[in-house]
Design an enzyme around this catalytic site. Sequence first.
Site, PDB file in Angstrom:
ATOM      1  N   LYS A 196       0.810  -1.223   0.000  1.00 23.28           N
ATOM      2  CA  LYS A 196       0.000   0.000   0.000  1.00 23.28           C
ATOM      3  C   LYS A 196       0.848   1.281   0.000  1.00 23.28           C
ATOM      4  O   LYS A 196       0.444   2.298  -0.545  1.00 23.28           O
ATOM      5  CB  LYS A 196      -0.929   0.032   1.228  1.00 23.28           C
ATOM      6  CG  LYS A 196      -1.955  -1.090   1.270  1.00 23.28           C
ATOM      7  CD  LYS A 196      -3.215  -0.667   0.615  1.00 23.28           C
ATOM      8  CE  LYS A 196      -4.369  -1.663   0.659  1.00 23.28           C
ATOM      9  NZ  LYS A 196      -4.219  -2.983   1.198  1.00 23.28           N
ATOM     10  N   GLU A 200      -9.460   6.639   2.821  1.00 24.83           N
ATOM     11  CA  GLU A 200     -10.359   5.663   3.422  1.00 24.83           C
ATOM     12  C   GLU A 200      -9.537   4.435   3.757  1.00 24.83           C
ATOM     13  O   GLU A 200      -8.469   4.214   3.181  1.00 24.83           O
ATOM     14  CB  GLU A 200     -11.473   5.289   2.451  1.00 24.83           C
ATOM     15  CG  GLU A 200     -11.121   4.152   1.469  1.00 24.83           C
ATOM     16  CD  GLU A 200      -9.967   4.467   0.517  1.00 24.83           C
ATOM     17  OE1 GLU A 200      -9.753   5.658   0.228  1.00 24.83           O
ATOM     18  OE2 GLU A 200      -9.276   3.524   0.088  1.00 24.83           O
ATOM     19  N   SER A 228       2.003  -9.804  -0.837  1.00 26.71           N
ATOM     20  CA  SER A 228       1.553  -8.407  -0.733  1.00 26.71           C
ATOM     21  C   SER A 228       1.763  -7.772   0.633  1.00 26.71           C
ATOM     22  O   SER A 228       1.899  -6.557   0.729  1.00 26.71           O
ATOM     23  CB  SER A 228       0.072  -8.300  -1.120  1.00 26.71           C
ATOM     24  OG  SER A 228      -0.734  -9.100  -0.284  1.00 26.71           O
TER      25      SER A 228
HETATM   26  C1  LIG Z   1      -5.093  -4.073   1.196  1.00 24.33           C
HETATM   27  C2  LIG Z   1      -4.371  -5.345   0.994  1.00 24.33           C
HETATM   28  C3  LIG Z   1      -4.706  -6.240  -0.045  1.00 24.33           C
HETATM   29  C4  LIG Z   1      -5.878  -6.033  -0.947  1.00 24.33           C
HETATM   30  O1  LIG Z   1      -5.855  -4.864  -1.695  1.00 24.33           O
HETATM   31  P1  LIG Z   1      -5.536  -4.852  -3.234  1.00 24.33           P
HETATM   32  O2  LIG Z   1      -5.870  -3.482  -3.659  1.00 24.33           O
HETATM   33  O3  LIG Z   1      -6.395  -5.896  -3.890  1.00 24.33           O
HETATM   34  O4  LIG Z   1      -4.107  -5.178  -3.387  1.00 24.33           O
HETATM   35  C5  LIG Z   1      -3.935  -7.372  -0.221  1.00 24.33           C
HETATM   36  N1  LIG Z   1      -2.897  -7.645   0.600  1.00 24.33           N
HETATM   37  C6  LIG Z   1      -2.555  -6.829   1.603  1.00 24.33           C
HETATM   38  C7  LIG Z   1      -1.402  -7.190   2.471  1.00 24.33           C
HETATM   39  C8  LIG Z   1      -3.276  -5.647   1.848  1.00 24.33           C
HETATM   40  O5  LIG Z   1      -2.925  -4.836   2.858  1.00 24.33           O
END
Ligand SMILES: *Cc1c(COP(=O)(O)O)cnc(C)c1O
Length: 398
Positions: free
Chosen positions: A91, A113, A379
């Site tokens: 993020k 948000e 992620s």
């Molecule tokens: C917010 C988040 C997601 C999902 O958001 P995307 O916009 O689909 O990437 C996935 N993994 C993590 C670790 C997150 O914080």
Amino acid sequence: MNAARFPDQRGRYGKFGGRYVPETLVAALDRLQAGVDRHLHSADFQAEYHLELKTWVGRPTALTYADSLSRRWGARVWLKREDLAHTGAHKINNAIGQTLLAKRLGAKRIIAETGAGQHGVASAAAAARLGLPCVVYMGAVDVERQAPNVGRMKLMGATVVPVTSGDATLRAAIDEALRDWVSDPEGTYYSLGSAVGPHPYPYLVRELQSVIGREARTQMQEQAGALPDVAVACVGGGSNAIGLFHPFLDDAGVQLLGIEAGGRGAGLGDNAASLTFGTPGVLQGSYTLILQDADGQVRETHSVSAGLDYSGVGPEHAHLMSSGRVVYEAATDAEALSALTECAECEGILPAIETAHAFAGARRYAAAHPGARILIGCSGRGDKDMPILQRTILKDAV
Ligand SMILES: *Cc1c(COP(=O)(O)O)cnc(C)c1O
């Protein structure tokens, strides 16, 4: 397919995307669009952005060969480690980029948000770094569920506003942020946290997150001597997935696999898999696939991971599914939690529950494609999920 073509002038990806907003938002979005056109790809902005990515975010993030998982799955598995980025997830790539843009547009405050709190934390951090005040709208239900992240935002000087309207989760928080923005579109910059919403947000977020796929592409060539056979990422709104996938779109030999939150199963209300189970409609300014009933009422979603718990998805993913370039599947809560444990035990990496969905999808792919080179978008890290992991996986152990 020529990925560079999308979106078109009207912000459309095939038939998806666009801008379905009230008149009051049009001027604000036009202003943002002009700022994106002028700054985003300028040498000056890119130099500033990449310096922040390198010296503050900690990029490039590592590409890790997952030796034990590879042996266990009978495949070759590499992890693109966004969990190692500052604040613990991808993020931050978007938050720092949008906050730098906000400064150039002369904004005096940042609003954002957040659902699980990760984009709120990233926004609070970026705003503190660049010396702007920050207000984060968060559904009252999520404020309860994600208390540690609320504390992190406050410590970095942000104001957290609980939203009690609507479903009191992410969707209501986005509505509230949009309302704030229209009341002062010049002084306020709305930093949106995923590749969703009206044009130009899905494009802007994709461009800022594509650093993930660009780095991974080079690192695969260096470490594996080849591109992956498949790249796998979890899909909530779709920002980490589009960031990983986009630089591979023109590589015909690389399959792309997005994994949504399959929750408890296929029934409406039991999952958050908008691509797998949704139908076309307009949600929060964009024509995309959404989870709605036969009367077009948007339905509540369920997922064990708060970060995937959203009833829509970025329009570019809807397009990439309909063109057949990317395949999307769902992984259930149980599959994700078991993949999370496996990754933690094999690799000493505790992924976020969102991320664990990608591992679950990759494991399935490996079973069907022995020996494949698999790139997983890792992620984020799972520390934020400890309260829920205590109640689920660890319940017998404590
Ligand atoms: C917010 C988040 C997601 C999902 O958001 P995307 O916009 O689909 O990437 C996935 N993994 C993590 C670790 C997150 O914080």
